[in-house]
Design a protein around this motif. Structure first.
Motif: not given
Length: 326
Positions: A254-279
């Protein structure tokens, strides 16, 4: 965080959810992956052999065990037979936690290794020949909804659900069970039609909805999505040789996944994590009760022969700090 992936059939939601699960596992985070789609493909997308994936224990086939465990010593629930998919927890109920071992996980979950990290995989189970003419798909997904109603997850813990295609999940209250919903949309009119339905249905329930543009090839595709979904467009994913290899059953590291797609997955995690404080656990519990009362009145009371409104514990709020019954 509880995270849903939705989209029309063929949009790539299972592929995207499997990539996100791999990404989370790679961070060392505890992950429960749930295949709640009638077409069971998540196991294969996570690298399981088709035969192995087909033999995973089905949540829908283990409802009596799930109900009996979750009921615990809750005095408001007379028997497991009176529990329906929306039955909320109360004082005495057993709760599920991401990092624990319990009889439900023992019976219904299997560990899947992803590049040295393990995730728990649970599946609704396929629609079988025995179900034809006598059951609807929501009788299967009811097991998922019941588990989500009793699941307490904390910071850095993830439950990722690959939902049924289209807007079918609005036939139950399960769409309100998530901190973040990622809608996978292709840059076509059909691709954004499910987005419009979700946006409309979710409007009154405070649903956090972000769009993941998939199969985006050029600037014209990107501009189309921007014009159709506006600020809800979070990231886009383009062609991936890694995904093509995965679909052929030969995924590289999985380390060989393309860098732009890795960045997109990190953006998904960041967006999900950002909702934690608003639970808002009180709103979460109110919505759970709302759909339970609705189901009780429309069919649950008649089916069980019980007054299911009496199952609601007015003083109970599901939250991270709530004590679970042993």
């Amino acid at each position: 965080m509880k995270i849903a992936f939705v989209g029309k059939g063929g949009s790539g939601k299972t592929t995207l959810s499997s990539l996100f699960i791999r990404h989370l596992a790679g961070t060392g985070s505890p992950v429960i992956a749930v295949d709640a789609d009638i077409n069971q493909h998540l196991g294969a997308a996570l690298g399981l052999d088709e035969g192995v994936a087909g033999e995973l224990p089905a949540l829908g086939a283990r409802l009596p065990l799930i109900k009996d465990y979750l009921r615990g010593s809750n005095p408001r629930i007379a028997s497991a037979d009176t529990m329906i998919k929306t039955t909320p927890p109360g004082e005495g109920s057993r709760l599920l936690r991401v990092r624990e071992n319990n009889p439900v996980y023992d019976a219904c979950a299997r560990d899947v290794e992803l590049d040295g990290q393990a995730v728990r995989l649970m599946v609704t189970g396929p629609f079988t020949e025995a179900d034809l003419g006598v059951a609807c798909y929501h009788s299967k997904t009811g097991a998922v909804e019941l588990c989500l109603n009793h699941l307490v997850d904390g910071r850095g813990e993830y439950v990722v659900v690959d939902m049924t295609a289209g807007s079918d999940s609005f036939a139950s209250g399960m769409f309100t069970r998530f901190d973040m919903t990622f809608l996978v949309a292709e840059p076509t009119r059909k691709g954004v039609s499910v987005y419009r339905q979700y946006k409309e249905y979710a409007r009154d329930f405070g649903i956090d909805l972000k769009v993941v543009g998939n199969k985006v090839r050029d600037e014209d595709d990107l501009e189309f999505l921007r014009s159709e979904v506006g600020e809800d467009l979070l990231v886009t994913v383009g062609h991936s040789d890694w995904v093509r290899a995965m679909e052929k059953g030969r995924p590289p590291s999985f380390e060989l996944l393309e860098a732009p797609n890795k960045a997109s997955l990190q953006a998904l995690q960041d967006a999900a994590d950002a909702t934690y404080e608003a639970r808002d656990w009180e709103r979460y519990t109110r919505q759970m009760v709302h759909f339970h009362l609705k189901n009780a009145q429309s069919w649950g009371n008649e089916k069980t022969g019980a007054d299911l409104a009496s199952q609601v514990d007015p003083d109970f709020v599901l939250r991270e700090s709530v004590a679970a019954t042993a």
